[in-house]
Design an enzyme around this catalytic site. Structure first.
Site, mmCIF file in Angstrom:
data_model
loop_
_atom_site.group_PDB
_atom_site.id
_atom_site.type_symbol
_atom_site.label_atom_id
_atom_site.label_comp_id
_atom_site.label_asym_id
_atom_site.label_seq_id
_atom_site.Cartn_x
_atom_site.Cartn_y
_atom_site.Cartn_z
ATOM 1 N N THR A 90 0.835 -1.208 0.000
ATOM 2 C CA THR A 90 0.000 0.000 0.000
ATOM 3 C C THR A 90 0.863 1.248 0.000
ATOM 4 O O THR A 90 0.642 2.183 -0.787
ATOM 5 C CB THR A 90 -0.952 0.002 1.207
ATOM 6 O OG1 THR A 90 -1.909 -1.057 1.044
ATOM 7 C CG2 THR A 90 -1.694 1.326 1.319
ATOM 8 N N SER A 218 4.794 -6.822 -1.429
ATOM 9 C CA SER A 218 4.245 -7.038 -0.100
ATOM 10 C C SER A 218 4.915 -8.247 0.533
ATOM 11 O O SER A 218 5.059 -9.289 -0.105
ATOM 12 C CB SER A 218 2.733 -7.272 -0.181
ATOM 13 O OG SER A 218 2.206 -7.601 1.092
ATOM 14 N N CYS A 345 -9.317 -5.795 2.563
ATOM 15 C CA CYS A 345 -9.217 -4.353 2.771
ATOM 16 C C CYS A 345 -10.574 -3.670 2.708
ATOM 17 O O CYS A 345 -10.727 -2.537 3.153
ATOM 18 C CB CYS A 345 -8.283 -3.735 1.727
ATOM 19 S SG CYS A 345 -6.608 -4.376 1.837
#
Length: 397
Positions: A90, A218, A345
């Site tokens: 993110t 990630s 999310c």
């Protein structure tokens, strides 16, 4: 030190009861025991600050950070100095997108191309730029859930600043044609950003193309801890992408991401990356076998795959069972498997999936969509029991 294995933690709860098999790796994966041990070593013993130059504690920490850069860079065939450590994909997405804004404003390049099926960590920064006067063009997916490379090429303009396309969709598992898009962008100045949160360490070849300028990584999807990731910032010739930092203070990570480096987390990402590269073929074979078993068991129920089955990553499927609502299915299966009906999310939102809506699926397919995701360490998936319970819901409707 002793670290519990994923199978230990998956099978036994606090009371010793068997826990459901975990099939939500697209949300997060368990930390690999080997990685956990590495992280604990650099938290409790080799705890030095990589910025400390006056003693051995700092030197050991710095050496481990440098080695982690090598381990991450090797997965995508990048140079070590092109790896910027962040808190996760993110932050990397935000740095890649918002960090180019100043360059776009100075050069007059205010056109951005992306897709309707991106993660919110891409779509929301793009909305910020739209509010600053940038023109954001979101391309629709094909019926199979992937964006046609020709559509990207056709949308390119002289004032295009950035093309941002995810590698693997987080809801459907559909692999996007990154290599083809990269090839069609040859000769154009636009920067190419790839959100590889669901794909780094699982797909290897697509990310080694040099035309990808920016790549978001990630850690917690491949067995590293949460809170660590990276942004790959490839040079073109001798020029780095003209990114501006989002935060200031300290000058770490080439001035793009200030703050004391989390050495233990970085060590974890480094080892997880090295293991992913070393074990890539074995992991692919194991994940493919699980996928085939699931689809075999679900086939008699008339299962509908939400996404082109020929383009879906080996570790994720998104399916709808005719006549079965996803919420009812999750409740019916909660003591057997842990799974989801969309992105973690946006799990607090009851709005229909923007990904499946963009794919043009009918409402009943979207309402029944289930995402199952796993990794190579996943064992004893009760595929026949999953099918039996879903079939019972079908018959009860």
């Amino acid at each position: 030190m002793t670290v519990a294995t994923p199978s230990d933690t998956a099978l036994a709860g606090a009371s010793g009861d068997r826990r459901p098999v975990y099939l939500d790796h697209a949300a997060t994966a368990p930390v690999d025991p080997r990685v956990a041990e590495e992280v604990l070593t650099y938290m409790s013993y080799e705890f030095g600050n990589a910025g400390s130059r006056t003693h051995s504690y700092g030197q050991v920490a710095k050496e481990r950070v440098n080695r982690a850069r090598q381990e991450v860079a090797a997965v995508v065939a990048a140079s070590t100095d092109e790896v910027i450590f962040t808190s996760g994909a993110t932050e990397s997405n935000n740095l890649a997108i918002l960090g180019l804004a100043a360059h776009g404003e100075v050069t007059g390049k205010r056109h951005i191309i992306s897709t309707q099926i991106e993660h919110k960590a891409v779509l929301e920064p793009l909305e910020v730029l739209r509010g600053r006067g940038f023109e954001v063009e979101l391309l629709p997916p094909t019926e199979g859930g992937w964006v046609a490379p020709e559509a990207v090429a056709a949308a390119l303009r002289p004032d295009t600043l950035l093309v941002s396309v995810m590698a693997v969709n987080n809801e459907t598992g559909v692999v996007q044609p990154i290599e083809e898009i990269a090839s069609l962008m040859e000769g154009h100045d636009a920067f190419f950003h790839v959100d590889a949160a669901q794909a780094f360490g699982k797909l290897i070849a697509p990310f080694q193309t040099k035309r990808i300028d920016l790549l978001s990584v990630s850690g917690h999807k491949i067995g590293a801890p949460k809170g660590i990731g990276a942004l790959i910032t490839r040079r073109r010739g001798f020029k780095r992408p003209p990114l501006q930092p989002l935060m200031y203070g300290g000058g770490q990570e080439r001035g793009l991401r200030p703050g004391t480096l989390p050495v233990a987390l970085i060590a974890g990402l480094g080892l997880a990356s090295a293991l992913a590269l070393k074990e890539a073929s074995d992991r692919l074979a194991r994940c493919t076998a699980i996928k085939e078993d699931l689809l075999r068991a679900l086939a008699p129920l008339g299962v509908e795959l939400n996404g082109d089955p020929e383009r879906t990553i080996a570790s994720t499927i998104n399916v709808s069972i005719p006549g079965v609502d996803s919420e009812a299915a999750i409740v019916a299966l909660k003591d057997v498997v842990a799974l989801s009906n969309g992105s973690a999310c946006t799990s607090q939102s009851y709005e229909p999936s923007h990904v499946l809506l963009a794919g043009g699926l009918p409402p009943e397919r979207i309402e029944g969509a289930l995402r199952m995701s796993w990794n190579s360490a996943t064992s004893d998936v009760p595929v026949d029991e999953i099918a039996r319970r879903l079939q019972a819901l079908q018959r009860a409707r």
